[in-house]
Motif scaffolding. Structure first.
Motif, mmCIF file in Angstrom:
data_model
loop_
_atom_site.group_PDB
_atom_site.id
_atom_site.type_symbol
_atom_site.label_atom_id
_atom_site.label_comp_id
_atom_site.label_asym_id
_atom_site.label_seq_id
_atom_site.Cartn_x
_atom_site.Cartn_y
_atom_site.Cartn_z
ATOM 1 N N ILE A 1 0.865 -1.175 0.000
ATOM 2 C CA ILE A 1 0.000 0.000 0.000
ATOM 3 C C ILE A 1 0.906 1.231 0.000
ATOM 4 N N ALA A 2 0.884 1.990 -1.087
ATOM 5 C CA ALA A 2 1.722 3.187 -1.211
ATOM 6 C C ALA A 2 0.832 4.417 -1.059
ATOM 7 N N THR A 3 1.166 5.274 -0.105
ATOM 8 C CA THR A 3 0.350 6.469 0.114
ATOM 9 C C THR A 3 1.209 7.727 0.067
ATOM 10 N N ASP A 4 0.749 8.703 -0.688
ATOM 11 C CA ASP A 4 1.272 10.057 -0.587
ATOM 12 C C ASP A 4 0.922 10.598 0.808
ATOM 13 N N LEU A 5 1.546 11.698 1.184
ATOM 14 C CA LEU A 5 1.226 12.314 2.477
ATOM 15 C C LEU A 5 0.250 13.471 2.326
ATOM 16 N N ALA B 1 5.113 -4.335 -8.963
ATOM 17 C CA ALA B 1 4.010 -3.431 -9.270
ATOM 18 C C ALA B 1 2.670 -4.143 -9.171
ATOM 19 N N ALA B 2 2.639 -5.409 -9.560
ATOM 20 C CA ALA B 2 1.389 -6.177 -9.523
ATOM 21 C C ALA B 2 0.850 -6.344 -8.111
ATOM 22 N N ASP B 3 1.693 -6.106 -7.098
ATOM 23 C CA ASP B 3 1.280 -6.244 -5.699
ATOM 24 C C ASP B 3 0.766 -4.937 -5.108
ATOM 25 N N ALA B 4 0.819 -3.843 -5.876
ATOM 26 C CA ALA B 4 0.716 -2.512 -5.278
ATOM 27 C C ALA B 4 -0.630 -1.820 -5.497
ATOM 28 N N LEU B 5 -1.080 -1.176 -4.439
ATOM 29 C CA LEU B 5 -2.224 -0.270 -4.422
ATOM 30 C C LEU B 5 -1.675 1.102 -4.036
ATOM 31 N N ALA B 6 -1.934 2.134 -4.845
ATOM 32 C CA ALA B 6 -1.330 3.446 -4.597
ATOM 33 C C ALA B 6 -2.396 4.531 -4.509
ATOM 34 N N LEU C 1 -4.577 13.948 -12.260
ATOM 35 C CA LEU C 1 -4.456 12.649 -11.597
ATOM 36 C C LEU C 1 -5.774 11.883 -11.643
ATOM 37 N N ARG C 2 -6.877 12.576 -11.405
ATOM 38 C CA ARG C 2 -8.170 11.898 -11.462
ATOM 39 C C ARG C 2 -8.404 11.247 -12.817
ATOM 40 N N SER C 3 -7.871 11.861 -13.883
ATOM 41 C CA SER C 3 -8.117 11.344 -15.230
ATOM 42 C C SER C 3 -7.405 10.025 -15.503
ATOM 43 N N VAL C 4 -6.370 9.687 -14.720
ATOM 44 C CA VAL C 4 -5.625 8.449 -14.969
ATOM 45 C C VAL C 4 -5.844 7.403 -13.876
ATOM 46 N N ALA C 5 -6.572 7.766 -12.816
ATOM 47 C CA ALA C 5 -6.766 6.845 -11.693
ATOM 48 C C ALA C 5 -7.773 5.753 -12.048
ATOM 49 N N ASP C 6 -7.615 4.608 -11.407
ATOM 50 C CA ASP C 6 -8.579 3.521 -11.569
ATOM 51 C C ASP C 6 -9.882 3.799 -10.824
ATOM 52 N N GLU C 7 -9.766 4.564 -9.745
ATOM 53 C CA GLU C 7 -10.966 4.977 -9.014
ATOM 54 C C GLU C 7 -10.670 6.256 -8.248
ATOM 55 N N MET D 1 3.437 7.130 -10.072
ATOM 56 C CA MET D 1 3.228 6.110 -9.043
ATOM 57 C C MET D 1 1.933 5.351 -9.281
ATOM 58 N N LEU D 2 0.850 6.066 -9.592
ATOM 59 C CA LEU D 2 -0.415 5.392 -9.846
ATOM 60 C C LEU D 2 -0.355 4.565 -11.123
ATOM 61 N N ALA D 3 0.401 5.045 -12.116
ATOM 62 C CA ALA D 3 0.553 4.286 -13.354
ATOM 63 C C ALA D 3 1.359 3.013 -13.121
ATOM 64 N N TRP D 4 2.326 3.071 -12.208
ATOM 65 C CA TRP D 4 3.185 1.913 -11.911
ATOM 66 C C TRP D 4 2.416 0.846 -11.157
ATOM 67 N N ALA D 5 1.570 1.243 -10.230
ATOM 68 C CA ALA D 5 0.879 0.294 -9.345
ATOM 69 C C ALA D 5 -0.210 -0.464 -10.090
ATOM 70 N N ALA D 6 -0.540 -1.626 -9.564
ATOM 71 C CA ALA D 6 -1.621 -2.423 -10.145
ATOM 72 C C ALA D 6 -2.946 -1.676 -10.080
ATOM 73 N N ARG D 7 -3.166 -0.931 -9.017
ATOM 74 C CA ARG D 7 -4.391 -0.129 -8.887
ATOM 75 C C ARG D 7 -4.042 1.223 -8.298
#
Length: 272
Positions: free
Chosen positions: A15-19, A215-220, A247-253, A230-236
Motif C-alpha cells: 500500500i503506497a500512500t502520498d502524504l 508493481a502487480a502487488d501494489a495499491l497506490a 491525476l483523477r483522469s488516470v486513476a482507476d478509481e 506512481m499510480l501508473a506503476w501500481a496495479a491499482r
C-alpha cells in the motif's frame, strides 16, 4: 507495524500512500480511522510505504507520529529512508551544472523566478531565496547569497513565478528544459526541478524490490500530478476526491477526500 493476522489476507501486498492531500488531513494529522485501517491491512499481510515529495527532514516528524518503522520514499523518489533505523538507504542528487543551465533556459522564457532548493542528506536544509513562499509553514533557511544555492549537493530545486499559474510554469519548464531536468507539480505553489528520469515511481519500484514485491502487488493513493507515475506503476491507482484533474483522469478509481478518510474507505472495503 504489527504481526500478520493468519486469519485474514489483504488483496494487495503493498500500500503506497502520498502524504499531503492524501494520508494527511488538512490539519496535517492522520485520522484515527485511517490509522486503524492501515493497521488492519498490515496485520493482514500488506506493507505500507509512505511515498512523498517531501525530503526526509520534512517527513521524519510525520513518520514518528505514526509510529512508522519501515521504508519511506521521500524527495519525489530521490531518497529511500529507513524510519526505524533513521538512515538513508539511497539518495539521488541533482546535477548542479545541468540545473543551472535549465534555470537559465526557463528564465529566458518566463522572466525571473523565485527559487528554493533542497539539500541532500538526513538533515538537508531547504534554502529559500527572496520572494519564494514556503507552503505549509515547514522549516526553511533564508538564502541571501545566490552562490550558496550551488555550494552543496541538492536533491531538487523549487521554482515559483510572480504571475504564471503553477500549471503554466510547469509547462514552460518542461518545454524549455525538459531535456535537462524532470519537472513536476506536487502541490499548490510547488513546481520542482529534479534529476532527469526521477519520479515517485522510480523510488517506489526500488523500495518494492527491497521488500520482494512488484508493481502487480501494489495499491497506490495520491492527489497531485507528481503522483501520476506512481499510480501508473501500481496495479491499482486511487485518486482522492480533492485530487488535481490530471491525476483523477488516470486513476482507476476516485475515493473521498483526505479530510473524509478517503484512504480508509478504500482499505476497509478491500478488507471485506
Amino acid at each position: 507495524m504489527t504481526d500478520t493476522d493468519p486469519g485474514a489476507r489483504f488483496p494487495y501486498r503493498l500500500i503506497a500512500t502520498d502524504l499531503d492531500g492524501t494520508l494527511l488531513r488538512g490539519d496535517g494529522t492522520v485520522s484515527p480511522r485511517t490509522r486503524a485501517a492501515l493497521d488492519a491491512a498490515t496485520r493482514a499481510g500488506a506493507s505500507h510505504v509512505v511515498v512523498t515529495g517531501r525530503q526526509v527532514p520534512w517527513t521524519r516528524h510525520v513518520l514518528d507520529d505514526l509510529g512508522y518503522r519501515g521504508l519511506a520514499v521521500c524527495g519525489q523518489g530521490a531518497q529511500v529512508y529507513h524510519a526505524g533505523e533513521r538512515r538513508l538507504l539511497t539518495s539521488v542528487t541533482l546535477d548542479r551544472s545541468l540545473a543551472g543551465v535549465a534555470l537559465a533556459k526557463i528564465e529566458a522564457e518566463t522572466g525571473p523566478l523565485y527559487l528554493a532548493a533542497g539539500r541532500d542528506g538526513l538533515d538537508g536544509e531547504v534554502l529559500v531565496g527572496p520572494g519564494y513562499e514556503v507552503v505549509g509553514g515547514l522549516p526553511a533557511t533564508p538564502l541571501t547569497d545566490a552562490s550558496e544555492l550551488w555550494s552543496a549537493p541538492l536533491n531538487k530545486i523549487y521554482i515559483q513565478h510572480p504571475t504564471l499559474s503553477d500549471e503554466a510554469l510547469a509547462e514552460a519548464a518542461r518545454r524549455t528544459a525538459g531535456d535537462l531536468v524532470a519537472v513536476t507539480l506536487s502541490g499548490a505553489g510547488i513546481v520542482e526541478l529534479l534529476p532527469l528520469g526521477l519520479s515517485k515511481a522510480t523510488g517506489l519500484s526500488l523500495t518494492a524490490r527491497r521488500l520482494g514485491l512488484r508493481a502487480a502487488d501494489a495499491l497506490a493513493f495520491g492527489d497531485m500530478p507528481n503522483d501520476v507515475p506512481m499510480l501508473a506503476w501500481a496495479a491499482r491507482g486511487v485518486a482522492m476526491a480533492n485530487a488535481h484533474a490530471e491525476l483523477r483522469s488516470v486513476a482507476d478509481e476516485v475515493t473521498t477526500s483526505n479530510d473524509e478518510d478517503g484512504v480508509a474507505l478504500v482499505l476497509e472495503r478491500l478488507s471485506g
